[in-house]
Write a protein that holds these residues in place. Structure first.
Motif, short mmCIF file in Angstrom:
data_model
loop_
_atom_site.label_atom_id
_atom_site.label_comp_id
_atom_site.label_asym_id
_atom_site.label_seq_id
_atom_site.Cartn_x
_atom_site.Cartn_y
_atom_site.Cartn_z
N UNK A 72 22.62 91.84 15.45
CA UNK A 72 22.08 90.52 15.14
C UNK A 72 22.48 90.08 13.73
N UNK A 73 22.30 90.94 12.75
CA UNK A 73 22.57 90.56 11.37
C UNK A 73 24.07 90.38 11.11
N UNK A 74 24.90 91.20 11.73
CA UNK A 74 26.34 91.11 11.49
C UNK A 74 26.94 89.83 12.04
N UNK A 75 26.44 89.37 13.17
CA UNK A 75 26.97 88.13 13.75
C UNK A 75 26.30 86.91 13.12
N UNK A 76 24.98 86.91 13.07
CA UNK A 76 24.25 85.72 12.63
C UNK A 76 24.36 85.47 11.13
N UNK A 77 24.42 86.52 10.34
CA UNK A 77 24.39 86.35 8.88
C UNK A 77 25.69 86.77 8.21
N UNK A 78 26.12 87.99 8.45
CA UNK A 78 27.34 88.47 7.79
C UNK A 78 28.55 87.63 8.20
N UNK A 79 28.67 87.33 9.48
CA UNK A 79 29.79 86.54 9.96
C UNK A 79 29.80 85.16 9.32
N UNK A 80 28.64 84.52 9.31
CA UNK A 80 28.51 83.20 8.69
C UNK A 80 28.84 83.27 7.20
N UNK A 81 28.36 84.29 6.52
CA UNK A 81 28.53 84.44 5.07
C UNK A 81 30.01 84.52 4.72
N UNK A 82 30.72 85.43 5.38
CA UNK A 82 32.11 85.68 4.98
C UNK A 82 33.10 84.66 5.57
N UNK A 83 32.78 84.06 6.71
CA UNK A 83 33.63 82.98 7.20
C UNK A 83 33.51 81.78 6.28
N UNK A 84 32.30 81.50 5.81
CA UNK A 84 32.12 80.42 4.85
C UNK A 84 32.86 80.73 3.56
N UNK A 85 32.82 81.97 3.13
CA UNK A 85 33.56 82.37 1.93
C UNK A 85 35.05 82.13 2.10
N UNK A 86 35.59 82.53 3.25
CA UNK A 86 37.02 82.34 3.52
C UNK A 86 37.36 80.86 3.52
N UNK A 87 36.51 80.04 4.10
CA UNK A 87 36.71 78.59 4.17
C UNK A 87 36.69 77.99 2.76
N UNK A 88 35.73 78.40 1.95
CA UNK A 88 35.61 77.88 0.59
C UNK A 88 36.82 78.30 -0.25
N UNK A 89 37.26 79.53 -0.10
CA UNK A 89 38.44 79.99 -0.86
C UNK A 89 39.68 79.18 -0.47
N UNK A 90 39.81 78.90 0.83
CA UNK A 90 40.94 78.06 1.28
C UNK A 90 40.89 76.71 0.58
N UNK A 91 39.72 76.10 0.53
CA UNK A 91 39.60 74.78 -0.09
C UNK A 91 39.88 74.84 -1.60
N UNK A 92 39.39 75.87 -2.27
CA UNK A 92 39.61 75.99 -3.71
C UNK A 92 41.09 76.22 -4.02
N UNK A 93 41.73 77.07 -3.24
CA UNK A 93 43.14 77.38 -3.48
C UNK A 93 44.05 76.19 -3.22
N UNK A 94 43.61 75.28 -2.35
CA UNK A 94 44.44 74.14 -1.99
C UNK A 94 43.92 72.82 -2.55
#
Length: 256
Positions: A111-133
Motif C-alpha cells: 500500500x505505501x509503496x504504490x500510494x505514497x512512494x510511487x507518487x513521491x518519486x514520480x512527482x520528483x522525476x516530473x519536477x526535475x524534468x521541468x527544472x532541467x528544461x
C-alpha cells in the motif's frame, strides 16, 4: 480547441475506473495522454480505444510505480514519445482490507509503496524534468476522503493518503516559486471496480448512501471533471488544496 490543446498528460493507474475517466476527459479536451498500468490487458485496450475515439494520441507504459528507477524511466519515455510533458496525475492506488492487528509487513509495503512512494518519486522525476528544461507544469493527486476521514480496517491506506496530503501541501510551498502547482482530489464512494463488492451488497450500499448528503455514489466522470479543472488554467491560482468529490460524505451530519 479544448483547454488542453497541445498539452501532454501522464496518468498513472489509468486502465480502468477513475484513471480511465481522467484519461478520456483530458483527451476530449485536446490533450495527448500517456496511460499506465501494471498489466497490459483488456482494460488497457478499452482505455486506448476510448481515448483514440476522441482523436487524441495515446501511449501506454506498462510499469510498477513502486520502483524509483521505473518512474524516472516513465517520465523519460513520455517525453521521448510526445516531445514534452505538461501534466502529471498521480492516480494509481491500492487498498487492503484487514484489522490493524492482522496487517502484514507485505500488506503495509504494498500500500505505501504504490500510494505514497510511487507518487513521491514520480512527482520528483516530473519536477526535475521541468527544472532541467525550464518549463512549468501541474500535478494533481488522486487522494481520498480518507486523507481526512477514518476508515477502520484500512489503516495503511489511510496513512498513505494522509501522508499524500502533507506531501502535497509541502510541495505547494516548495514548488510555488517555480510556478508549478499541485493539488489533491479526494473522492468519496465512487462506482469503480475497487468497490465492486460493496455494489453487490444492497444492505451495505444502503447504509453508505444514507451517510452521503446526495444519497448516491459518484461516477468516475465526476472525479475526472474536478481533476481537469485543477489541471487547467481555470485553476491557475489554486495550489496546496484538497478538493473533495464525495457527495457530502466527509462532513455529513444529521440528527434524523
Amino acid at each position: 480547441m479544448g483547454r488542453f490543446s497541445g498539452k501532454v498528460a501522464l496518468i498513472t493507474g489509468s486502465s480502468k475506473g477513475i484513471g480511465r475517466a481522467i484519461a478520456v476527459r483530458f483527451a476530449q479536451e485536446g490533450a495527448n495522454v500517456i496511460i499506465n498500468s501494471r498489466n497490459n490487458d483488456e482494460h488497457v485496450a478499452e482505455t486506448i480505444r476510448q481515448v483514440e475515439e476522441t482523436g487524441a494520441k495515446v501511449h501506454f507504459i506498462k510499469s510498477d510505480i513502486s520502483k524509483v528507477e521505473v518512474v524516472y524511466a516513465m517520465v523519460k519515455e513520455s517525453v521521448e514519445v510526445f516531445g514534452k510533458l505538461d501534466i502529471l496525475v498521480n492516480n494509481a492506488g491500492v487498498e487492503i482490507n484487514a484489522p490493524f492487528w492482522e496487517v502484514t509487513e507485505k500488506d503495509y509495503d504494498t500500500v505505501m509503496n504504490i500510494n505514497l512512494k510511487g507518487m513521491f518519486f514520480l512527482t520528483q522525476a516530473f519536477v526535475r524534468y521541468m527544472m532541467e528544461n525550464n518549463v512549468v507544469g501541474v500535478i494533481v493527486n488522486n487522494s481520498s476522503v480518507h486523507e481526512e476521514l477514518p476508515f477502520p480496517n484500512f489503516t495503511a491506506y489511510c496513512a498513505s493518503k494522509g501522508a499524500m496530503q502533507m506531501v502535497m501541501r509541502n510541495l505547494a510551498v516548495e514548488l510555488g516559486p517555480l510556478n508549478i502547482r499541485i493539488n489533491n482530489v479526494a473522492p468519496g464512494a465512487i462506482k469503480t471496480p475497487i468497490n465492486a463488492d460493496l455494489l453487490s451488497k444492497p444492505e451495505l450500499l444502503g447504509t453508505l448512501q444514507n451517510n452521503i448528503s446526495l444519497r448516491r455514489l459518484g461516477e468516475p466522470e465526476d472525479v475526472a471533471g474536478v481533476v481537469a479543472f485543477l489541471a487547467s488554467d481555470d485553476a491557475k491560482y489554486v495550489t496546496g488544496s484538497t478538493y473533495y468529490v464525495d457527495g457530502g460524505l466527509t462532513f455529513h451530519y444529521t440528527e434524523q
